[in-house]
Write an enzyme that holds these catalytic residues in place. Sequence first.
Site, PDB file in Angstrom:
ATOM      1  CD  GLU A 183      19.243   6.634  18.569  1.00  0.00           C
ATOM      2  OE1 GLU A 183      19.896   6.858  19.512  1.00  0.00           O
ATOM      3  OE2 GLU A 183      19.026   5.557  18.275  1.00  0.00           O
ATOM      4  NE  ARG A 205      13.252  -0.564  23.076  1.00  0.00           N
ATOM      5  CZ  ARG A 205      14.200  -0.144  22.378  1.00  0.00           C
ATOM      6  NH1 ARG A 205      14.927   0.801  22.523  1.00  0.00           N
ATOM      7  NH2 ARG A 205      14.554  -1.092  21.263  1.00  0.00           N
ATOM      8  CB  SER A 244      20.355   2.210  16.503  1.00  0.00           C
ATOM      9  OG  SER A 244      20.601   3.426  17.396  1.00  0.00           O
ATOM     10  NE  ARG A 295      15.721  10.956  22.895  1.00  0.00           N
ATOM     11  CZ  ARG A 295      17.036  11.240  22.223  1.00  0.00           C
ATOM     12  NH1 ARG A 295      17.554  12.575  22.124  1.00  0.00           N
ATOM     13  NH2 ARG A 295      17.765  10.392  21.911  1.00  0.00           N
ATOM     14  CG  HIS A 296      13.066   7.676  25.879  1.00  0.00           C
ATOM     15  ND1 HIS A 296      13.844   8.711  26.075  1.00  0.00           N
ATOM     16  CD2 HIS A 296      13.778   6.667  25.078  1.00  0.00           C
ATOM     17  CE1 HIS A 296      15.067   8.405  25.675  1.00  0.00           C
ATOM     18  NE2 HIS A 296      14.896   7.276  25.191  1.00  0.00           N
ATOM     19  CD  GLU A 317      13.740   3.073  27.527  1.00  0.00           C
ATOM     20  OE1 GLU A 317      12.962   3.990  27.075  1.00  0.00           O
ATOM     21  OE2 GLU A 317      14.538   2.531  26.499  1.00  0.00           O
ATOM     22  NE  ARG A 331      12.791   9.244  19.857  1.00  0.00           N
ATOM     23  CZ  ARG A 331      14.038   8.675  20.536  1.00  0.00           C
ATOM     24  NH1 ARG A 331      15.057   8.891  19.724  1.00  0.00           N
ATOM     25  NH2 ARG A 331      13.985   7.997  21.572  1.00  0.00           N
TER      26      ARG A 331
HETATM   27  P1  ATP Z   1      17.513   6.552  22.254  1.00  0.00           P
HETATM   28  O1  ATP Z   1      18.879   6.679  22.334  1.00  0.00           O
HETATM   29  O2  ATP Z   1      16.630   7.658  21.717  1.00  0.00           O
HETATM   30  O3  ATP Z   1      16.997   6.200  23.872  1.00  0.00           O
HETATM   31  P2  ATP Z   1      17.925   3.608  21.752  1.00  0.00           P
HETATM   32  O4  ATP Z   1      19.277   3.822  21.137  1.00  0.00           O
HETATM   33  O5  ATP Z   1      17.675   3.219  23.127  1.00  0.00           O
HETATM   34  O6  ATP Z   1      17.124   5.066  21.522  1.00  0.00           O
HETATM   35  P3  ATP Z   1      17.228   1.646  19.677  1.00  0.00           P
HETATM   36  O7  ATP Z   1      17.223   0.332  20.616  1.00  0.00           O
HETATM   37  O8  ATP Z   1      18.232   1.999  18.808  1.00  0.00           O
HETATM   38  O9  ATP Z   1      16.782   2.829  20.916  1.00  0.00           O
HETATM   39  O10 ATP Z   1      15.690   1.871  18.961  1.00  0.00           O
HETATM   40  C1  ATP Z   1      15.740   2.333  17.610  1.00  0.00           C
HETATM   41  C2  ATP Z   1      14.897   3.478  17.324  1.00  0.00           C
HETATM   42  O11 ATP Z   1      13.706   3.368  17.946  1.00  0.00           O
HETATM   43  C3  ATP Z   1      15.348   4.685  17.961  1.00  0.00           C
HETATM   44  O12 ATP Z   1      16.248   5.363  17.381  1.00  0.00           O
HETATM   45  C4  ATP Z   1      14.361   5.590  18.456  1.00  0.00           C
HETATM   46  O13 ATP Z   1      13.953   6.242  17.219  1.00  0.00           O
HETATM   47  C5  ATP Z   1      12.923   4.786  18.735  1.00  0.00           C
HETATM   48  N1  ATP Z   1      13.177   4.235  19.988  1.00  0.00           N
HETATM   49  C6  ATP Z   1      13.838   3.740  20.891  1.00  0.00           C
HETATM   50  N2  ATP Z   1      13.466   3.617  22.109  1.00  0.00           N
HETATM   51  C7  ATP Z   1      12.346   4.432  22.128  1.00  0.00           C
HETATM   52  C8  ATP Z   1      11.278   4.538  23.243  1.00  0.00           C
HETATM   53  N3  ATP Z   1      11.587   4.206  24.406  1.00  0.00           N
HETATM   54  N4  ATP Z   1      10.524   5.438  22.919  1.00  0.00           N
HETATM   55  C9  ATP Z   1      10.025   5.636  21.529  1.00  0.00           C
HETATM   56  N5  ATP Z   1      10.819   5.400  20.448  1.00  0.00           N
HETATM   57  C10 ATP Z   1      12.324   4.757  20.824  1.00  0.00           C
HETATM   58 MG    MG Z   2      19.975   3.616  19.461  1.00  0.00          MG
END
Ligand code: ATP
Ligand code: MG
Length: 442
Positions: free
Chosen positions: A365, A224, A368, A232-233, A226, A416
């Site tokens: 979180e 990603r 999802s 946490r990312h 981002e 995570r």
């Molecule tokens: P967040 O709201 O924490 O940014 P997200 O809703 O964008 O997460 P999802 O697409 O739902 O992320 O991804 C499923 C799971 O993968 C998340 O619940 C989290 O545990 C993990 N995750 C998501 N994005 C990341 C990231 N950039 N780095 C590490 N773990 C991630």
């Molecule tokens: Mg999510």
Amino acid sequence: MTEYKNPIDFVELSKKRSYVKDVFSEKKEKVEIVGWVHDIRALGKIKFLVLRDISGIIQVTAVKGYVSDEIFEKISKVSRESVVYIKGKVADSKQAPGGKEIIPEEFLEFAHAEDLPIDVSDFSKTELPKRLDYRFLDLHRRKIQAIFKIQSTLLQAYHEFMTNEGALEAQFPSIIGSSSEGGTELFEAKYFEKKAFLSQSCQLYKQMLACSMEKVFAVFTVWRAEKHNTIRHLNEARQFDYEQAFADEFVVMDVLGRGVQFMVKKVLELNKEDLNLLEVKLEIPKTKYLTFAEVVELCKKHKVHVGKDDLSGESEKMLGELFPETIVFVHDWPLAGKTFYIMPKEGKNGEELSRGFDVIYKGMEISSGGQRIHLPELLIERLKVKGLNPKDFKAYIDSFRFGAPPHSGFGIGLERLTMLILGLNNIREAVLFPRDRDRLTP
Ligand code: ATP
Ligand code: MG
């Protein structure tokens, strides 16, 4: 060319070698051990060397006059983290940690460690960025090893749990032709004459597979782009993915809850020493189901900011405090707050809700998920509402035209989950070689 001859027959060594942990339990008089110099201390005519291998540490004691001068000399010169072979007698010792020590009779240095750029002692105060620059050396530390031993258990346990559920392990492509979900920024790659992207999830593929093979799981790497830098990312992360046919969101929430409970149970069983080393008290979590509306009420009551059709970090933290050691499922999520492929659902008073959910554990979180849309026309409608062009998702939509059952699934962040279970204060601690905004090496 510099010629290197192995100083020892490794085939023989692998047959005879004792792991440090076993020296304490085996009743061998003489042992051959290998490992890293964890610590060295001198007390006049006595040299103490603490040797560490992957299983533990043991004291090696050389008293001048009692061991050969040659060995005494060599031990006097060895540096911390150098790699050595020691053959010696096992002796009981009241002072030695664990009650046993080794009196060396043979000593060999495989590799000399130069001056260490970071502190690798158990009480290291070197800051995280510097430690990550030297991650290979940071991994000499027992606390760091403990994190990845536990992560290894989580991975094995996920495999075991999913296999017991009757799910099939799948491998999916990481190079994709177009955005799979919209929303997240993607990393672009060159693919011959075409433009390609690194996968941001295996969402579409796991759905296609569940629509023929029913229960499927994967541990899948996602990328990603981002730009933000948070604790946490990561820009490269891994997910425990799952997808199941003939299931709604409640079926897979139950699978997720039992799955995480199973994984934590395995860590408690297999990683006692690692948890002790990290000073982590872990409990098998309970589960709790709340609707999004109920969480909004709780937020109001505790004067916590909710977030528009989404949970704020603050509200996730609140759930962690209100429900400690609990996997909290937040379901009946507002439709507007979920991505286009989540199945809509009407609320009791006609609200536009969805079959999507988030899972909060220890105040953050971890996952999802939800029921997906398996109806092509409804997918097209939802894409349009989200301002996406159905043409860009043609292959995805068409995959549901030839017998696709209703299905649901989730993705749990591996790093995570590791971070939260172990109470680490930065997700980078939970990846061997993190990729973030600034870091591409090592
Ligand atoms: P967040 O709201 O924490 O940014 P997200 O809703 O964008 O997460 P999802 O697409 O739902 O992320 O991804 C499923 C799971 O993968 C998340 O619940 C989290 O545990 C993990 N995750 C998501 N994005 C990341 C990231 N950039 N780095 C590490 N773990 C991630
Ligand atoms: Mg999510």
